[in-house]
Design an enzyme around this catalytic site. Sequence first.
Site, PDB file in Angstrom:
ATOM      1  N   HIS A 170       0.875  -1.176   0.000  1.00  0.00           N
ATOM      2  CA  HIS A 170       0.000   0.000   0.000  1.00  0.00           C
ATOM      3  C   HIS A 170       0.912   1.225   0.000  1.00  0.00           C
ATOM      4  O   HIS A 170       1.578   1.528   0.993  1.00  0.00           O
ATOM      5  CB  HIS A 170      -0.923   0.008   1.222  1.00  0.00           C
ATOM      6  CG  HIS A 170      -2.045  -0.974   1.105  1.00  0.00           C
ATOM      7  ND1 HIS A 170      -2.648  -1.557   2.188  1.00  0.00           N
ATOM      8  CD2 HIS A 170      -2.687  -1.469   0.016  1.00  0.00           C
ATOM      9  CE1 HIS A 170      -3.611  -2.374   1.767  1.00  0.00           C
ATOM     10  NE2 HIS A 170      -3.645  -2.340   0.457  1.00  0.00           N
ATOM     11  N   ARG A 186       0.964   4.410   0.182  1.00  0.00           N
ATOM     12  CA  ARG A 186       1.022   5.577   1.070  1.00  0.00           C
ATOM     13  C   ARG A 186       1.591   5.262   2.452  1.00  0.00           C
ATOM     14  O   ARG A 186       1.803   6.170   3.249  1.00  0.00           O
ATOM     15  CB  ARG A 186      -0.371   6.181   1.213  1.00  0.00           C
ATOM     16  CG  ARG A 186      -1.407   5.298   1.888  1.00  0.00           C
ATOM     17  CD  ARG A 186      -2.774   5.919   1.754  1.00  0.00           C
ATOM     18  NE  ARG A 186      -3.838   5.126   2.360  1.00  0.00           N
ATOM     19  CZ  ARG A 186      -5.125   5.454   2.309  1.00  0.00           C
ATOM     20  NH1 ARG A 186      -5.500   6.546   1.677  1.00  0.00           N
ATOM     21  NH2 ARG A 186      -6.031   4.704   2.875  1.00  0.00           N
ATOM     22  N   GLU A 187       1.835   3.992   2.714  1.00  0.00           N
ATOM     23  CA  GLU A 187       2.334   3.585   4.034  1.00  0.00           C
ATOM     24  C   GLU A 187       3.860   3.717   4.045  1.00  0.00           C
ATOM     25  O   GLU A 187       4.603   2.744   4.131  1.00  0.00           O
ATOM     26  CB  GLU A 187       1.837   2.164   4.333  1.00  0.00           C
ATOM     27  CG  GLU A 187       0.306   2.139   4.404  1.00  0.00           C
ATOM     28  CD  GLU A 187      -0.324   0.748   4.410  1.00  0.00           C
ATOM     29  OE1 GLU A 187       0.399  -0.253   4.467  1.00  0.00           O
ATOM     30  OE2 GLU A 187      -1.573   0.672   4.345  1.00  0.00           O
ATOM     31  N   ARG A 190      -3.184   4.631  -2.366  1.00  0.00           N
ATOM     32  CA  ARG A 190      -2.979   3.324  -1.733  1.00  0.00           C
ATOM     33  C   ARG A 190      -2.818   2.193  -2.751  1.00  0.00           C
ATOM     34  O   ARG A 190      -2.086   1.236  -2.525  1.00  0.00           O
ATOM     35  CB  ARG A 190      -4.208   3.063  -0.864  1.00  0.00           C
ATOM     36  CG  ARG A 190      -4.506   1.634  -0.460  1.00  0.00           C
ATOM     37  CD  ARG A 190      -5.883   1.596   0.213  1.00  0.00           C
ATOM     38  NE  ARG A 190      -6.407   0.252   0.410  1.00  0.00           N
ATOM     39  CZ  ARG A 190      -6.423  -0.360   1.595  1.00  0.00           C
ATOM     40  NH1 ARG A 190      -5.930   0.226   2.650  1.00  0.00           N
ATOM     41  NH2 ARG A 190      -6.958  -1.558   1.713  1.00  0.00           N
ATOM     42  N   ASN A 218      -3.840  -5.755  -1.992  1.00  0.00           N
ATOM     43  CA  ASN A 218      -4.019  -6.686  -0.879  1.00  0.00           C
ATOM     44  C   ASN A 218      -5.442  -7.262  -0.864  1.00  0.00           C
ATOM     45  O   ASN A 218      -5.914  -7.759   0.147  1.00  0.00           O
ATOM     46  CB  ASN A 218      -3.700  -6.005   0.459  1.00  0.00           C
ATOM     47  CG  ASN A 218      -3.479  -7.008   1.577  1.00  0.00           C
ATOM     48  OD1 ASN A 218      -3.015  -8.125   1.341  1.00  0.00           O
ATOM     49  ND2 ASN A 218      -3.834  -6.622   2.805  1.00  0.00           N
ATOM     50  N   HIS A 254       2.652  -3.746   6.563  1.00  0.00           N
ATOM     51  CA  HIS A 254       1.783  -2.582   6.352  1.00  0.00           C
ATOM     52  C   HIS A 254       1.930  -1.620   7.533  1.00  0.00           C
ATOM     53  O   HIS A 254       2.565  -1.921   8.528  1.00  0.00           O
ATOM     54  CB  HIS A 254       0.310  -3.026   6.295  1.00  0.00           C
ATOM     55  CG  HIS A 254      -0.045  -3.861   5.109  1.00  0.00           C
ATOM     56  ND1 HIS A 254      -0.937  -3.448   4.150  1.00  0.00           N
ATOM     57  CD2 HIS A 254       0.350  -5.093   4.717  1.00  0.00           C
ATOM     58  CE1 HIS A 254      -1.068  -4.372   3.224  1.00  0.00           C
ATOM     59  NE2 HIS A 254      -0.293  -5.393   3.553  1.00  0.00           N
ATOM     60  N   SER A 255       1.272  -0.462   7.420  1.00  0.00           N
ATOM     61  CA  SER A 255       1.110   0.406   8.587  1.00  0.00           C
ATOM     62  C   SER A 255      -0.302   0.972   8.519  1.00  0.00           C
ATOM     63  O   SER A 255      -0.882   1.000   7.425  1.00  0.00           O
ATOM     64  CB  SER A 255       2.129   1.542   8.568  1.00  0.00           C
ATOM     65  OG  SER A 255       1.794   2.501   7.594  1.00  0.00           O
ATOM     66  N   TYR A 256      -0.854   1.419   9.537  1.00  0.00           N
ATOM     67  CA  TYR A 256      -0.448   1.476  10.895  1.00  0.00           C
ATOM     68  C   TYR A 256      -1.536   0.780  11.704  1.00  0.00           C
ATOM     69  O   TYR A 256      -2.489   0.314  11.088  1.00  0.00           O
ATOM     70  CB  TYR A 256      -0.292   2.957  11.348  1.00  0.00           C
ATOM     71  CG  TYR A 256      -1.541   3.787  11.142  1.00  0.00           C
ATOM     72  CD1 TYR A 256      -2.297   4.242  12.225  1.00  0.00           C
ATOM     73  CD2 TYR A 256      -1.976   4.091   9.853  1.00  0.00           C
ATOM     74  CE1 TYR A 256      -3.447   4.985  12.023  1.00  0.00           C
ATOM     75  CE2 TYR A 256      -3.130   4.817   9.661  1.00  0.00           C
ATOM     76  CZ  TYR A 256      -3.874   5.259  10.734  1.00  0.00           C
ATOM     77  OH  TYR A 256      -5.030   5.968  10.533  1.00  0.00           O
ATOM     78  N   TYR A 264     -10.876  -7.093  10.529  1.00  0.00           N
ATOM     79  CA  TYR A 264     -12.140  -7.225   9.790  1.00  0.00           C
ATOM     80  C   TYR A 264     -11.985  -8.287   8.714  1.00  0.00           C
ATOM     81  O   TYR A 264     -10.883  -8.764   8.443  1.00  0.00           O
ATOM     82  CB  TYR A 264     -12.553  -5.903   9.155  1.00  0.00           C
ATOM     83  CG  TYR A 264     -11.446  -5.102   8.508  1.00  0.00           C
ATOM     84  CD1 TYR A 264     -10.629  -5.638   7.518  1.00  0.00           C
ATOM     85  CD2 TYR A 264     -11.207  -3.786   8.906  1.00  0.00           C
ATOM     86  CE1 TYR A 264      -9.627  -4.896   6.934  1.00  0.00           C
ATOM     87  CE2 TYR A 264     -10.195  -3.037   8.326  1.00  0.00           C
ATOM     88  CZ  TYR A 264      -9.404  -3.599   7.340  1.00  0.00           C
ATOM     89  OH  TYR A 264      -8.406  -2.860   6.770  1.00  0.00           O
ATOM     90  N   GLU A 288       1.016  -4.571  10.923  1.00  0.00           N
ATOM     91  CA  GLU A 288       0.591  -3.175  10.831  1.00  0.00           C
ATOM     92  C   GLU A 288       1.484  -2.430  11.819  1.00  0.00           C
ATOM     93  O   GLU A 288       1.383  -2.653  13.023  1.00  0.00           O
ATOM     94  CB  GLU A 288      -0.885  -3.011  11.246  1.00  0.00           C
ATOM     95  CG  GLU A 288      -1.884  -3.637  10.303  1.00  0.00           C
ATOM     96  CD  GLU A 288      -2.228  -2.755   9.119  1.00  0.00           C
ATOM     97  OE1 GLU A 288      -1.737  -1.604   9.072  1.00  0.00           O
ATOM     98  OE2 GLU A 288      -2.968  -3.221   8.256  1.00  0.00           O
TER      99      GLU A 288
END
Lengths: 310, 95
Positions: free
Chosen positions: A70, A72-73, A128, A145, A197-199, A249, A271
């Site tokens: 992703h 933007r992470e 993203r 993802n 990943h974050s966050y 989720y 994350e």
Amino acid sequence: LPLSTDTFNYAAYHTLDEIYKFMDTLVAEHPDLVSKINIGKTFEGRDIFVLKFSTGVTDRPAIWIDTGIHSREWVTQASGVWFAKKITQDYGQDSTFTKILDTMDIFLEIVTNPDGFAFTHSKNRMWRKTRSTTPGSLCVGVDPNRNWDAGFGMAGASSNPCSDTYHGKSANSEVEVKSIVDFVTKHGKIKAFISIHSYSQLLLYPYGYKTEPAPDQAELDELSKAAVTALASLYGTKFKYGSIIKTIYQASGSTIDWTYSQGIKYSFTFELRDTGRYGFLLPASQIIPTAQETWLALLTIMEHTLNHPY
Amino acid sequence: KEDFVGHQVLRISAAHEAHVQKVKELEDLEHLQLDFWRGPTQPGSPIDVRVPFLSLQAVKVFLEAHDISYETMIEDVQLLLDEEQEQMVAAQTRA
């Protein structure tokens, strides 16, 4: 740009070109330990690179780590750069890590979504997804993802191309995903797969698309507990852990559900650090502490993988 | 370049399942152009959402009308992006 990875600024965010140059420099400095593999080209034609850390023997089992799927992470790509340097520093110095790398190879994909990453630097810092186009839609990109062949298209992904969780027209439709699928399948001996990943401060294991526990749930849960304990030992950062679906989720078509379905038992997704304030705009001053604490968790997973061959 | 002037990131606290469902309703309102950084999952888990300036009033009214608490995690996204850009330029200059 510095001519050495010793003077590279690990406490700053960098562009794609800078990261790719860093990779070249690292390879040049450690030709017997690090090599660069091109596993494909992105939708927009950029090269997709993976760093291979190997002490020489062919046909070894391996550990996969990827950051930045992703785009933007940013703390994840920045951590990936730090991990790469750390591997070259610790091999031969840290006995535990040396044993790992003397037995297994490590593959590190620092910029897993190069088109998206370039786009975050040029047009939209909040991007993203990939940058592929969808016929009949003005909206661009697929969530890489949600594009894997594990519960693809089920609940936990969007069929709307304008959504940030758009799953794409079919599993592996994104070349950034397909390139990894082909690589992992062809390699055949990847024993741990860690996607970062974050966050949110989580360590997650399969499944994301169904509530049924993974067959190895007990072991994965124990290992997660050990990994987050190691992580917290440095700065006290607390991570939750558990299966994707129960901890956050329902998410279908996710990376580690596919890798687990391929028999890679130690499939995890992280994350990273959440300060409660900045989200994806985590200040650059947080990069090194985030990478340092994450490395301890990675080491725990890698060592367990080494000591529990299958 | 995309302009994020006035965009805020709200951290929403969903105290119970009804709150989670209400925030999910927000997620479906495409005209608000919300960007969920961390989606609604379960009560007690923070929800982070980037809200464009033009949608801020509607979102805050919605949350307050349903007694859902929130705090502003980022006051102005563009300000942070500008800072980030300055830091990168400074780092490059030093290099």
